[in-house]
Design a protein around this motif. Structure first.
Motif, mmCIF file in Angstrom:
data_model
loop_
_atom_site.group_PDB
_atom_site.id
_atom_site.type_symbol
_atom_site.label_atom_id
_atom_site.label_comp_id
_atom_site.label_asym_id
_atom_site.label_seq_id
_atom_site.Cartn_x
_atom_site.Cartn_y
_atom_site.Cartn_z
ATOM 1 N N ALA A 33 1.687 -12.415 6.046
ATOM 2 C CA ALA A 33 2.476 -11.562 5.862
ATOM 3 C C ALA A 33 2.504 -9.891 6.749
ATOM 4 C CB ALA A 33 2.120 -10.893 4.063
ATOM 5 N N MET A 34 3.225 -9.833 7.052
ATOM 6 C CA MET A 34 3.305 -8.445 7.531
ATOM 7 C C MET A 34 4.099 -7.143 7.629
ATOM 8 S SD MET A 34 4.346 -10.222 11.605
ATOM 9 C CE MET A 34 3.800 -9.168 12.924
ATOM 10 N N GLY A 35 3.803 -6.468 7.812
ATOM 11 C CA GLY A 35 3.966 -5.150 6.584
ATOM 12 C C GLY A 35 4.357 -3.230 8.103
ATOM 13 N N TRP A 36 4.833 -2.091 7.147
ATOM 14 C CA TRP A 36 4.905 -1.086 8.192
ATOM 15 C C TRP A 36 3.438 0.187 7.288
ATOM 16 C CZ3 TRP A 36 6.370 -0.503 13.225
ATOM 17 C CH2 TRP A 36 7.562 -1.447 13.401
ATOM 18 N N PHE A 37 3.395 0.708 8.246
ATOM 19 C CA PHE A 37 2.490 1.788 7.240
ATOM 20 C C PHE A 37 2.871 2.972 7.800
ATOM 21 C CE2 PHE A 37 -0.772 -0.180 4.320
ATOM 22 C CZ PHE A 37 -0.410 -1.292 5.218
ATOM 23 N N ARG A 38 2.537 4.176 7.573
ATOM 24 C CA ARG A 38 3.253 5.143 8.513
ATOM 25 C C ARG A 38 2.663 6.540 7.973
ATOM 26 N NH1 ARG A 38 9.165 7.342 5.732
ATOM 27 N NH2 ARG A 38 7.772 8.450 4.139
ATOM 28 N N GLN A 39 1.558 7.242 9.253
ATOM 29 C CA GLN A 39 1.064 8.712 9.081
ATOM 30 C C GLN A 39 1.587 9.881 9.639
ATOM 31 O OE1 GLN A 39 -3.162 7.637 10.953
ATOM 32 N NE2 GLN A 39 -3.522 9.585 9.361
ATOM 33 N N ALA A 40 1.652 10.683 9.057
ATOM 34 C CA ALA A 40 2.151 11.933 9.372
ATOM 35 C C ALA A 40 0.814 12.826 9.890
ATOM 36 C CB ALA A 40 3.532 12.603 8.353
ATOM 37 N N PRO A 41 1.325 13.578 10.483
ATOM 38 C CA PRO A 41 0.280 14.825 11.232
ATOM 39 C C PRO A 41 -0.433 14.742 9.849
ATOM 40 C CG PRO A 41 2.148 15.202 12.129
ATOM 41 C CD PRO A 41 2.970 14.599 11.083
ATOM 42 N N TRP A 42 -1.874 15.239 9.083
ATOM 43 C CA TRP A 42 -2.990 16.109 8.030
ATOM 44 C C TRP A 42 -2.312 15.335 6.667
ATOM 45 C CZ3 TRP A 42 -5.144 18.913 11.837
ATOM 46 C CH2 TRP A 42 -4.749 19.808 12.422
ATOM 47 N N LYS A 43 -2.160 14.269 7.359
ATOM 48 C CA LYS A 43 -1.828 12.751 5.926
ATOM 49 C C LYS A 43 -2.643 11.726 6.131
ATOM 50 C CE LYS A 43 2.335 15.098 4.162
ATOM 51 N NZ LYS A 43 3.753 14.898 3.394
ATOM 52 N N ARG A 45 -2.929 7.715 6.003
ATOM 53 C CA ARG A 45 -1.486 6.721 7.014
ATOM 54 C C ARG A 45 -1.091 5.950 5.286
ATOM 55 N NH1 ARG A 45 -3.395 3.082 11.430
ATOM 56 N NH2 ARG A 45 -4.620 2.721 9.813
ATOM 57 N N GLU A 46 -0.086 6.050 5.418
ATOM 58 C CA GLU A 46 0.522 5.315 3.670
ATOM 59 C C GLU A 46 1.116 4.049 4.091
ATOM 60 O OE1 GLU A 46 3.041 8.702 2.135
ATOM 61 O OE2 GLU A 46 4.976 7.617 3.914
ATOM 62 N N PHE A 47 0.945 3.421 2.692
ATOM 63 C CA PHE A 47 2.405 2.180 2.714
ATOM 64 C C PHE A 47 3.882 2.721 3.086
ATOM 65 C CE2 PHE A 47 3.434 -2.244 2.205
ATOM 66 C CZ PHE A 47 4.156 -2.084 1.469
ATOM 67 N N VAL A 48 4.013 1.487 3.561
ATOM 68 C CA VAL A 48 5.906 2.284 3.712
ATOM 69 C C VAL A 48 6.516 0.435 3.377
ATOM 70 C CG1 VAL A 48 7.547 1.827 5.198
ATOM 71 C CG2 VAL A 48 5.818 3.088 5.867
ATOM 72 N N ALA A 49 6.401 -0.551 3.752
ATOM 73 C CA ALA A 49 7.077 -1.842 3.752
ATOM 74 C C ALA A 49 6.721 -3.509 3.863
ATOM 75 C CB ALA A 49 8.112 -1.861 4.112
ATOM 76 N N ALA A 50 6.323 -4.274 3.366
ATOM 77 C CA ALA A 50 6.100 -5.619 3.986
ATOM 78 C C ALA A 50 7.147 -6.279 3.594
ATOM 79 C CB ALA A 50 4.692 -5.984 2.799
ATOM 80 N N ILE A 51 6.188 -7.920 4.097
ATOM 81 C CA ILE A 51 7.034 -8.855 3.297
ATOM 82 C C ILE A 51 6.594 -10.252 4.070
ATOM 83 C CG2 ILE A 51 7.590 -9.341 6.322
ATOM 84 C CD1 ILE A 51 10.826 -10.292 5.639
ATOM 85 N N SER A 63 9.671 5.903 -1.914
ATOM 86 C CA SER A 63 9.653 6.453 -0.767
ATOM 87 C C SER A 63 10.569 5.939 -0.189
ATOM 88 C CB SER A 63 8.976 7.672 -0.183
ATOM 89 O OG SER A 63 7.937 6.340 0.668
ATOM 90 N N VAL A 64 10.829 4.979 0.149
ATOM 91 C CA VAL A 64 11.874 4.557 1.077
ATOM 92 C C VAL A 64 12.813 3.302 0.587
ATOM 93 C CG1 VAL A 64 9.899 5.026 2.857
ATOM 94 C CG2 VAL A 64 10.453 2.406 1.977
#
Length: 121
Positions: A33-43, A45-51, A63-64
């Motif tokens: 499985a592959m996916g995307w996460f993101r990390q904003a400044p001072w936050k 890392r959060e999950f975004v999407a997976a396939i 959120s997306v």
């Protein structure tokens, strides 16, 4: 040596679009499985999407949902994230991830170095 290399980040105005790519190498990722996460400044890392490895199942953070689309290339070692209707709060470093046994926010086997996405208001 396993590598996940992201590309496609950049600066875009709110309402615009970007397409992120992640190329995996060093092993066969057809069953990962592959996916995307993101990390904003001072936050954190959060999950975004997976396939799923087959490409048949996808999963998105609330959120997306409806704005982002995840997909895999035919060779299954590339994953894309099409991001539309971008908002300033989407600004973050976006990371690609791959996992053989987990799908979704728990994915953790391999990580890329990240690509910066900045959305201006």
């Amino acid at each position: 040596q396993v590598q996940l290399v992201e590309s496609g980040g950049g600066l875009v105005q709110a309402g615009g679009s970007l397409r992120l790519s992640c190329a995996a190498s060093g092993r066969t990722f057809s069953r990962y499985a592959m996916g995307w996460f993101r990390q904003a400044p001072w936050k954190e890392r959060e999950f975004v999407a997976a396939i799923a490895w087959s490409g048949g199942s996808t999963y998105y953070a609330d959120s997306v949902k409806g704005r982002f689309t995840i997909s895999r290339g035919n060779a299954r070692n590339t994953v894309y994230l099409q991001m539309n209707s971008l908002k300033p709060e989407d600004t973050a470093v976006y990371y690609c991830a791959a996992d053989r046994g987990r799908f979704g926010a728990e994915m953790d086997d391999y990580w890329g170095q990240g690509t910066q996405v900045t959305v201006s208001s």
